[in-house]
Design a protein around this motif. Structure first.
Motif, PDB file in Angstrom:
ATOM      1  N   HIS A  39      10.925 -59.533  -6.219  1.00  0.00           N
ATOM      2  CA  HIS A  39      11.801 -59.090  -7.308  1.00  0.00           C
ATOM      3  C   HIS A  39      12.234 -60.248  -8.197  1.00  0.00           C
ATOM      4  N   SER A  40      12.144 -61.476  -7.686  1.00  0.00           N
ATOM      5  CA  SER A  40      12.597 -62.647  -8.437  1.00  0.00           C
ATOM      6  C   SER A  40      11.803 -63.873  -8.003  1.00  0.00           C
ATOM      7  N   ARG A  41      12.112 -65.001  -8.613  1.00  0.00           N
ATOM      8  CA  ARG A  41      11.518 -66.282  -8.224  1.00  0.00           C
ATOM      9  C   ARG A  41      12.463 -67.077  -7.319  1.00  0.00           C
ATOM     10  N   ASP A  42      13.363 -66.397  -6.643  1.00  0.00           N
ATOM     11  CA  ASP A  42      14.327 -67.022  -5.745  1.00  0.00           C
ATOM     12  C   ASP A  42      13.806 -66.906  -4.307  1.00  0.00           C
ATOM     13  N   LEU A  43      13.149 -67.953  -3.834  1.00  0.00           N
ATOM     14  CA  LEU A  43      12.553 -67.918  -2.493  1.00  0.00           C
ATOM     15  C   LEU A  43      13.592 -67.739  -1.395  1.00  0.00           C
ATOM     16  N   ALA A  44      14.761 -68.320  -1.548  1.00  0.00           N
ATOM     17  CA  ALA A  44      15.799 -68.188  -0.516  1.00  0.00           C
ATOM     18  C   ALA A  44      16.244 -66.732  -0.378  1.00  0.00           C
ATOM     19  N   ARG A  45      16.165 -65.965  -1.429  1.00  0.00           N
ATOM     20  CA  ARG A  45      16.540 -64.554  -1.380  1.00  0.00           C
ATOM     21  C   ARG A  45      15.369 -63.669  -0.977  1.00  0.00           C
ATOM     22  N   GLU A  46      14.178 -63.981  -1.433  1.00  0.00           N
ATOM     23  CA  GLU A  46      13.011 -63.123  -1.237  1.00  0.00           C
ATOM     24  C   GLU A  46      12.354 -63.283   0.138  1.00  0.00           C
ATOM     25  N   LEU A  47      12.256 -64.505   0.638  1.00  0.00           N
ATOM     26  CA  LEU A  47      11.527 -64.729   1.897  1.00  0.00           C
ATOM     27  C   LEU A  47      12.145 -64.062   3.126  1.00  0.00           C
ATOM     28  N   PRO A  48      13.469 -64.035   3.289  1.00  0.00           N
ATOM     29  CA  PRO A  48      14.002 -63.336   4.460  1.00  0.00           C
ATOM     30  C   PRO A  48      13.603 -61.859   4.518  1.00  0.00           C
ATOM     31  N   VAL A  49      13.528 -61.216   3.384  1.00  0.00           N
ATOM     32  CA  VAL A  49      13.133 -59.803   3.338  1.00  0.00           C
ATOM     33  C   VAL A  49      11.656 -59.668   3.717  1.00  0.00           C
ATOM     34  N   LEU A  50      10.811 -60.549   3.210  1.00  0.00           N
ATOM     35  CA  LEU A  50       9.381 -60.536   3.536  1.00  0.00           C
ATOM     36  C   LEU A  50       9.167 -60.784   5.029  1.00  0.00           C
ATOM     37  N   LEU A  51       9.822 -61.788   5.574  1.00  0.00           N
ATOM     38  CA  LEU A  51       9.621 -62.115   6.982  1.00  0.00           C
ATOM     39  C   LEU A  51      10.207 -61.085   7.937  1.00  0.00           C
ATOM     40  N   ALA A  52      11.237 -60.387   7.516  1.00  0.00           N
ATOM     41  CA  ALA A  52      11.797 -59.332   8.372  1.00  0.00           C
ATOM     42  C   ALA A  52      10.759 -58.264   8.673  1.00  0.00           C
ATOM     43  N   VAL A  53       9.815 -58.066   7.765  1.00  0.00           N
ATOM     44  CA  VAL A  53       8.738 -57.096   7.977  1.00  0.00           C
ATOM     45  C   VAL A  53       7.521 -57.751   8.619  1.00  0.00           C
ATOM     46  N   LEU A  54       7.147 -58.945   8.168  1.00  0.00           N
ATOM     47  CA  LEU A  54       5.905 -59.567   8.650  1.00  0.00           C
ATOM     48  C   LEU A  54       6.010 -60.166  10.052  1.00  0.00           C
ATOM     49  N   ASP A  55       7.144 -60.719  10.416  1.00  0.00           N
ATOM     50  CA  ASP A  55       7.262 -61.317  11.758  1.00  0.00           C
ATOM     51  C   ASP A  55       6.903 -60.332  12.874  1.00  0.00           C
ATOM     52  N   PRO A  56       7.399 -59.100  12.859  1.00  0.00           N
ATOM     53  CA  PRO A  56       7.007 -58.161  13.918  1.00  0.00           C
ATOM     54  C   PRO A  56       5.520 -57.785  13.869  1.00  0.00           C
ATOM     55  N   LEU A  57       4.926 -57.839  12.694  1.00  0.00           N
ATOM     56  CA  LEU A  57       3.505 -57.476  12.560  1.00  0.00           C
ATOM     57  C   LEU A  57       2.565 -58.622  12.910  1.00  0.00           C
ATOM     58  N   TRP A  58       2.905 -59.839  12.488  1.00  0.00           N
ATOM     59  CA  TRP A  58       1.999 -60.973  12.590  1.00  0.00           C
ATOM     60  C   TRP A  58       2.475 -62.049  13.565  1.00  0.00           C
ATOM     61  N   GLY A  59       3.596 -61.879  14.194  1.00  0.00           N
ATOM     62  CA  GLY A  59       4.147 -62.943  15.014  1.00  0.00           C
ATOM     63  C   GLY A  59       5.067 -63.803  14.169  1.00  0.00           C
ATOM     64  N   ARG A  60       5.851 -64.620  14.818  1.00  0.00           N
ATOM     65  CA  ARG A  60       6.830 -65.442  14.102  1.00  0.00           C
ATOM     66  C   ARG A  60       6.151 -66.379  13.117  1.00  0.00           C
ATOM     67  N   ILE A  61       6.498 -66.235  11.867  1.00  0.00           N
ATOM     68  CA  ILE A  61       5.972 -67.109  10.816  1.00  0.00           C
ATOM     69  C   ILE A  61       6.901 -68.314  10.728  1.00  0.00           C
ATOM     70  N   THR A  62       6.336 -69.496  10.924  1.00  0.00           N
ATOM     71  CA  THR A  62       7.147 -70.700  11.022  1.00  0.00           C
ATOM     72  C   THR A  62       7.083 -71.587   9.782  1.00  0.00           C
ATOM     73  N   HIS A  63       5.995 -71.491   9.039  1.00  0.00           N
ATOM     74  CA  HIS A  63       5.798 -72.325   7.857  1.00  0.00           C
ATOM     75  C   HIS A  63       5.224 -71.479   6.729  1.00  0.00           C
ATOM     76  N   ALA A  64       5.534 -71.877   5.503  1.00  0.00           N
ATOM     77  CA  ALA A  64       4.945 -71.248   4.326  1.00  0.00           C
ATOM     78  C   ALA A  64       4.751 -72.330   3.272  1.00  0.00           C
TER      79      ALA A  64
END
Length: 165
Positions: A39-64
């Motif tokens: 929704h924006s170019r604010d990584l601190a706001r956007e990444l937690p929402v992305l990882l809340a979905v991807l971590d359970p699917l792909w395992g804990r994402i530690t780096h980007a």
């Protein structure tokens, strides 16, 4: 067939819908593993929402990693999904329109990052194209093609020159 993920997550008291489409990993020879439309170019706001979905699917994402020119501020660490995500950046080494996600246990995924101001039709086309099993276009080539097509029935590869593959 790609998997679309539309999930509403709360982050710092605000509801936000995650716009994400993932390619099927088992039969996907394409160069991108999916597409994300923040929704924006604010990584601190956007990444937690992305990882809340991807971590359970792909395992804990530690780096980007992201391309430095695409994001106005790149924090070194972002609290996400109950852990800290370490975030880095590249210039020439990474496509300007991708985010690379890494897990120690599972591997690496590269997602097309659709520009936040994109129209819904152009974003849907680019996300479908990124997840197509026969996609050979880079993320930047797909974003460039978004300016010229709106829900085109033509495959993305017809818009990519050989230099963009």
């Amino acid at each position: 067939m790609a998997t679309s993920v539309l999930a509403t997550r709360s982050h710092e008291g605000a509801e936000q819908t995650l716009r994400l489409q993932l390619a099927r990993h088992g039969d996907h020879p394409g160069i991108l593993d999916g597409a994300w439309w923040p929704h924006s170019r604010d990584l601190a706001r956007e990444l937690p929402v992305l990882l809340a979905v991807l971590d359970p699917l792909w395992g804990r994402i530690t780096h980007a990693s992201v391309h430095r020119a695409t994001w106005p501020h790149i924090p070194g660490k972002v609290p996400a999904a109950g852990h800290i995500l370490r975030l880095g950046w590249f210039d020439a080494e990474q496509d300007a329109h991708t985010i690379s996600l890494l897990s120690y246990t599972v591997g690496r995924w590269d997602l097309l990052v659709v520009p936040p101001p994109a129209s819904p039709d152009a974003a849907a086309w680019a996300m479908d194209a990124a997840c197509a099993p026969d996609n050979t276009c880079t993320a930047s080539a797909l974003v460039d093609a978004m300016e010229h097509v709106t829900m085109s029935p033509l495959p993305a590869r017809s818009f990519c020159t050989p230099e963009q593959r």
